[in-house]
Design an enzyme around this catalytic site. Sequence first.
Site, short mmCIF file in Angstrom:
data_model
loop_
_atom_site.label_atom_id
_atom_site.label_comp_id
_atom_site.label_asym_id
_atom_site.label_seq_id
_atom_site.Cartn_x
_atom_site.Cartn_y
_atom_site.Cartn_z
N HIS A 151 25.45 23.45 50.83
CA HIS A 151 25.21 22.01 50.63
C HIS A 151 26.58 21.32 50.57
CE1 HIS A 151 23.20 18.41 49.52
NE2 HIS A 151 22.87 18.66 48.27
N ASP A 176 29.95 17.31 56.91
CA ASP A 176 31.05 18.06 56.31
C ASP A 176 32.07 18.57 57.32
OD1 ASP A 176 30.26 17.90 53.62
OD2 ASP A 176 28.67 19.35 54.01
N HIS A 200 21.84 21.48 60.35
CA HIS A 200 21.25 20.67 59.29
C HIS A 200 19.75 20.87 59.31
CE1 HIS A 200 20.33 17.21 56.77
NE2 HIS A 200 21.58 17.28 56.39
N1 ACO Z 1 26.37 28.67 62.23
C1 ACO Z 1 25.74 29.63 62.94
N2 ACO Z 1 24.41 29.77 63.00
C2 ACO Z 1 23.67 28.90 62.30
C3 ACO Z 1 24.25 27.86 61.54
C4 ACO Z 1 25.65 27.77 61.53
N3 ACO Z 1 26.25 26.82 60.82
N4 ACO Z 1 23.27 27.15 60.95
C5 ACO Z 1 22.13 27.71 61.32
N5 ACO Z 1 22.36 28.77 62.14
C6 ACO Z 1 21.36 29.61 62.81
C7 ACO Z 1 20.65 30.51 61.80
O1 ACO Z 1 21.32 31.75 61.66
C8 ACO Z 1 19.30 30.64 62.46
O2 ACO Z 1 19.44 31.54 63.53
P1 ACO Z 1 18.24 32.53 63.95
O3 ACO Z 1 17.15 31.63 64.48
O4 ACO Z 1 18.83 33.43 64.97
O5 ACO Z 1 17.83 33.24 62.69
C9 ACO Z 1 19.05 29.26 63.07
O6 ACO Z 1 20.35 28.74 63.32
C10 ACO Z 1 18.28 28.33 62.17
O7 ACO Z 1 18.99 28.18 60.96
P2 ACO Z 1 18.35 28.07 59.52
O8 ACO Z 1 19.25 28.76 58.55
O9 ACO Z 1 16.92 28.48 59.57
O10 ACO Z 1 18.40 26.49 59.30
P3 ACO Z 1 18.18 25.77 57.91
O11 ACO Z 1 17.58 24.47 58.22
O12 ACO Z 1 17.48 26.64 56.92
O13 ACO Z 1 19.67 25.60 57.35
C11 ACO Z 1 21.82 24.74 56.94
C12 ACO Z 1 20.40 24.43 57.42
C13 ACO Z 1 21.76 25.37 55.52
C14 ACO Z 1 22.59 23.44 56.84
C15 ACO Z 1 22.49 25.73 57.93
O14 ACO Z 1 22.54 25.13 59.21
C16 ACO Z 1 23.87 26.15 57.48
O15 ACO Z 1 23.99 27.10 56.70
N6 ACO Z 1 24.95 25.47 57.98
C17 ACO Z 1 26.30 25.78 57.55
C18 ACO Z 1 26.56 25.19 56.16
C19 ACO Z 1 26.71 23.70 56.19
O16 ACO Z 1 27.45 23.15 57.02
N7 ACO Z 1 26.05 23.04 55.24
C20 ACO Z 1 26.15 21.57 55.08
C21 ACO Z 1 24.86 20.91 55.39
S1 ACO Z 1 25.03 19.19 55.29
C22 ACO Z 1 25.01 18.88 53.63
O17 ACO Z 1 24.46 19.56 52.83
C23 ACO Z 1 25.71 17.72 53.18
#
Ligand code: ACO
Length: 431
Positions: free
Chosen positions: A268, A365, A309
């Site tokens: 987050h 971010d 996201h």
């Molecule tokens: N890098 C690489 N792969 C990713 C990323 C990433 N940043 N984000 C998601 N994926 C992949 C997952 O591994 C998953 O792959 P799969 O289908 O092969 O299993 C797919 O994309 C879907 O991702 P989920 O984790 O199911 O997406 P979710 O909606 O649950 O998560 C989140 C969203 C937590 C923001 C995620 O994208 C993440 O961890 N991003 C990096 C952290 C980040 O930047 N957080 C800030 C968010 S904005 C905020 O809070 C202000």
Amino acid sequence: MAQDTLSVTDNRTDKKYELKIENGCIRAIDLRTIKTGADDFGLMAYDPAFLNTANCKSAITFIDGDKGILEYRGYPIEQLAEKSTHLEVSYLLMNGELPTKQQLEDYTSKITTHTYVHENIKQFMDGFRYDAHPMSMLGSTVAALSSFYPEAKNVKNKDVRRLQMTRLIAKMPTLAAFSHRHSQGLPYIYPNNDLGYTENFLTMVKSIGTTKWKAHPALVKALDILFILHADHEQNCSTTATRVVGSSEVDPYSATAAGIAALYGPLHGGANEAVLRMLREIGDVKHIPEFIKKVKEKDGDKKLMGFGHRVYKNYDPRAKVIKQACDEVFEVTGKNPRLEIAVELERIALQDEYFVSRKLYPNVDFYSGLIYEAMGFPVDFFTSLFAIPRTVGWVTQWEEMITDGEQKIARPRQIFTGQRKRDYVPVEKRG
Ligand code: ACO
């Protein structure tokens, strides 16, 4: 003729049910009428992490994740970032309308006169270790504020509520600045109520050894824009935490402390810190392909931090505004050497099948950390820079929840997967 209902046939019993559809939702509680017999509890919805569950009705912030739209009370984020200020946006979020000139003056004066904290808070903060993370300090200190304002428990009283909301918005920059000064071994600088909200914060963080220190107006403006972009984001993790904890009718300091705890996590608000650490780890543009390869192979759970996201499946509109703000900041501070790595990382990711097919775009971010770093903030302070402006979002959402007649104490159901009734075995008889 089309009807706003959902017809369901329960194949276990062949019974048919009509569920009402309202605002594109069925009410999960209506599923309870679907039963196999008198002893059956009724059907529930299973939705870990609330992927498809609306937890409230809200009139504050609108997001269309597919189109990349973000609006506060109907005003597009791009217009607010260009034309407004963080305090005006705070008023808008709290009250639903943009203020008149007089209303804005009154609001600003109210916030300004609540920036000081009780002297005991300083001593309290002194008790933290020299290397305490500023977010740990912020969360604990905000929770401690509830002991200074016991009347805050009276959450049903609008005047009491509004006073605590004002205090929280006003004191958050002071507490964040104090936590930073503590980690640097520097004396705390008291708020200067002649300065604007953002300028005052910068001064409390940066001024050393002179009363003449003055924040650069371009940097004050850039930080204020970042504050606007972070002010609210509907039912995100930290806001949900604030609402859930607040639903027990605890005071808003305790509820906001829960929001801060949720924001601290790297998935987050902690992501801005993680992005910077990632860019430092990559170190050079030439290492990007190797890094991307590891991310795609999910090597050691590596992620491209600042990408992806839950709601935006298109470019995060806040990231677009921040990218523009980068130029204005770098004109004053000089270019952040890591910008080149970030831009190239983004370019490669946006054409890579892995990221394209998963709709992973830069989020708020991805670029904010570069600005914070260029402005001279230490990396572990980045998430506090998110918490300050998000405070208005937390308290506005908290108040909306408290005044919503449909809300009750948050209490989800579970699907029990553990052992059922068994007899206690004395310790000497356990194998
Ligand atoms: N890098 C690489 N792969 C990713 C990323 C990433 N940043 N984000 C998601 N994926 C992949 C997952 O591994 C998953 O792959 P799969 O289908 O092969 O299993 C797919 O994309 C879907 O991702 P989920 O984790 O199911 O997406 P979710 O909606 O649950 O998560 C989140 C969203 C937590 C923001 C995620 O994208 C993440 O961890 N991003 C990096 C952290 C980040 O930047 N957080 C800030 C968010 S904005 C905020 O809070 C202000």
